[in-house]
Scaffold this motif. Structure first.
Motif, PDB file in Angstrom:
ATOM      1  N   HIS A  66     -34.197 -13.461  40.223  1.00 18.41           N
ATOM      2  CA  HIS A  66     -33.883 -12.504  41.274  1.00 18.41           C
ATOM      3  C   HIS A  66     -32.864 -11.544  40.682  1.00 18.41           C
ATOM      4  O   HIS A  66     -31.676 -11.852  40.576  1.00 18.41           O
ATOM      5  N   ALA A  67     -33.345 -10.390  40.238  1.00 15.69           N
ATOM      6  CA  ALA A  67     -32.516  -9.439  39.501  1.00 15.69           C
ATOM      7  C   ALA A  67     -32.910  -8.026  39.905  1.00 15.69           C
ATOM      8  O   ALA A  67     -34.073  -7.761  40.226  1.00 15.69           O
ATOM      9  N   PRO A  68     -31.957  -7.093  39.895  1.00 16.31           N
ATOM     10  CA  PRO A  68     -32.264  -5.716  40.302  1.00 16.31           C
ATOM     11  C   PRO A  68     -33.399  -5.105  39.495  1.00 16.31           C
ATOM     12  O   PRO A  68     -33.616  -5.454  38.327  1.00 16.31           O
ATOM     13  N   PHE A  69     -34.116  -4.182  40.134  1.00 18.81           N
ATOM     14  CA  PHE A  69     -35.175  -3.472  39.430  1.00 18.81           C
ATOM     15  C   PHE A  69     -34.593  -2.777  38.199  1.00 18.81           C
ATOM     16  O   PHE A  69     -33.594  -2.054  38.316  1.00 18.81           O
ATOM     17  N   PRO A  70     -35.176  -2.979  37.029  1.00 16.29           N
ATOM     18  CA  PRO A  70     -34.680  -2.305  35.834  1.00 16.29           C
ATOM     19  C   PRO A  70     -35.135  -0.836  35.796  1.00 16.29           C
ATOM     20  O   PRO A  70     -36.102  -0.476  35.116  1.00 16.29           O
ATOM     21  N   ALA A  71     -34.446  -0.025  36.565  1.00 14.63           N
ATOM     22  CA  ALA A  71     -34.727   1.405  36.624  1.00 14.63           C
ATOM     23  C   ALA A  71     -33.397   2.148  36.557  1.00 14.63           C
ATOM     24  O   ALA A  71     -32.360   1.608  36.930  1.00 14.63           O
ATOM     25  N   GLU A  76     -32.025  -0.901  30.757  1.00 10.82           N
ATOM     26  CA  GLU A  76     -32.103  -1.649  29.498  1.00 10.82           C
ATOM     27  C   GLU A  76     -31.165  -2.850  29.502  1.00 10.82           C
ATOM     28  O   GLU A  76     -31.500  -3.914  28.961  1.00 10.82           O
ATOM     29  N   ALA A  77     -29.991  -2.705  30.097  1.00 13.36           N
ATOM     30  CA  ALA A  77     -29.059  -3.832  30.178  1.00 13.36           C
ATOM     31  C   ALA A  77     -29.645  -4.964  31.017  1.00 13.36           C
ATOM     32  O   ALA A  77     -29.517  -6.151  30.668  1.00 13.36           O
ATOM     33  N   VAL A  91     -37.583 -10.216  40.177  1.00 13.78           N
ATOM     34  CA  VAL A  91     -37.914 -10.034  41.589  1.00 13.78           C
ATOM     35  C   VAL A  91     -36.770  -9.317  42.299  1.00 13.78           C
ATOM     36  O   VAL A  91     -35.603  -9.704  42.155  1.00 13.78           O
ATOM     37  N   TRP A  92     -37.112  -8.307  43.088  1.00 12.91           N
ATOM     38  CA  TRP A  92     -36.090  -7.597  43.861  1.00 12.91           C
ATOM     39  C   TRP A  92     -36.750  -6.921  45.050  1.00 12.91           C
ATOM     40  O   TRP A  92     -37.960  -7.011  45.236  1.00 12.91           O
ATOM     41  N   SER A  93     -35.939  -6.231  45.870  1.00 16.42           N
ATOM     42  CA  SER A  93     -36.411  -5.607  47.112  1.00 16.42           C
ATOM     43  C   SER A  93     -35.948  -4.164  47.191  1.00 16.42           C
ATOM     44  O   SER A  93     -34.962  -3.779  46.555  1.00 16.42           O
ATOM     45  N   ASN A 113     -41.820   1.403  40.516  1.00 15.20           N
ATOM     46  CA  ASN A 113     -42.840   1.663  39.503  1.00 15.20           C
ATOM     47  C   ASN A 113     -42.225   1.973  38.140  1.00 15.20           C
ATOM     48  O   ASN A 113     -42.781   1.592  37.099  1.00 15.20           O
ATOM     49  N   GLU A 114     -41.091   2.650  38.142  1.00 12.57           N
ATOM     50  CA  GLU A 114     -40.376   2.859  36.880  1.00 12.57           C
ATOM     51  C   GLU A 114     -39.982   1.502  36.287  1.00 12.57           C
ATOM     52  O   GLU A 114     -40.130   1.267  35.077  1.00 12.57           O
ATOM     53  N   ALA A 115     -39.499   0.622  37.146  1.00 14.92           N
ATOM     54  CA  ALA A 115     -39.113  -0.719  36.687  1.00 14.92           C
ATOM     55  C   ALA A 115     -40.304  -1.466  36.114  1.00 14.92           C
ATOM     56  O   ALA A 115     -40.194  -2.157  35.092  1.00 14.92           O
TER      57      ALA A 115
END
Length: 255
Positions: A66-71, A76-77, A91-93, A113-115
């Protein structure tokens, strides 16, 4: 995975216990019978290497993180951290206010979608986790969740929170049937289904959800992930009762 979905725990359920004793908490979940966990808050507390080692030592599977969208600027971090953790699915919301209009849904989807694109470049995937606004809000007779799904990149998987879908006015079994193979994870929680903000959860099978119907619905679900974020009884007792219910022979008798 093949066969019956695995039974896991969303670590928010035991976050306080894990912060006090990470390895002991994971070992206790494994001893109860759980096969996997979805991480929450652990990497920030202990770092990805220790969490990965603790999961392995307990003999558990990391179902997802459960981690923020990588966008955006932190993308990258986020990916680096979760790659070190060994997570294959993040997974995120979207936020509740992003379901205030079709336009705000579309703007939010751009981030998801970027993520998905950035994750795919690392051999990882994104899954979308719902709350209640996705199901309670309609625009031109169309449910916000449908507007969301039709705009999401096809690579975005679904983690359906059955309880919050019910709280949004949806039938969880019908939603699972509609999603089919796209839904890979279920958040399994139970309670009185009265208040999104204030409900106190109960062990699975002791609340308002018709699990016999929900869990028998054909789908692409690989993991049933127990999440009990507010309880009045001991957390491990609730998890033991939940596991006994989910692993019981009753489901095999369903048509």
């Amino acid at each position: 995975m093949s066969g019956e979905p695995g039974i896991a725990v969303m670590m928010y359920t035991v976050l306080a216990q894990a912060r006090a004793d990470l390895e002991g908490t994971l070992a206790r979940l494994a001893a109860t019978g759980y096969a996997g966990i979805e991480t929450y808050g652990l990497v920030e507390e202990f770092g990805p290497a220790r969490v990965r080692a603790a999961i392995s030592a307990a003999g558990l599977t990391l179902t997802s993180a459960h981690a923020p969208f990588p966008a955006g600027a932190r993308s990258e971090a986020i990916l680096d951290q979760n790659e070190e953790l060994g997570a294959r699915v993040l997974v995120w919301s979207m936020e509740r206010e992003e379901f205030d209009s079709p336009a705000s849904i579309s703007r939010g989807v751009e981030r998801v979608n970027e993520a998905a694109e950035r994750a795919a470049a690392r051999g990882m995937a994104i899954a979308y986790h719902n709350h209640f606004a996705e199901f309670s809000r309609f625009f031109g007779g169309r449910q916000a969740y449908d507007l969301l799904l039709e705009q999401l990149d096809d690579r975005v998987l679904v983690e359906l929170d059955t309880y919050w879908a019910l709280m949004g006015g949806a039938d969880p079994g019908e939603v699972i049937a509609r999603l089919g193979d796209r839904v890979r994870f279920l958040h399994v929680k139970d309670g009185p289904a009265v208040s999104y903000e204030d409900d106190v959860m109960v062990p699975i099978g002791e609340g308002q959800i018709d699990w016999a119907r929900v869990l028998a619905t054909p789908s692409g679900v690989r993991w049933r992930i127990v999440e009990l974020e507010r309880l009045r009884i001991d957390t491990f007792e609730a998890l033991e009762r939940s596991y006994a219910y989910l692993a019981g022979p009753w489901l095999e008798k369903q048509p």
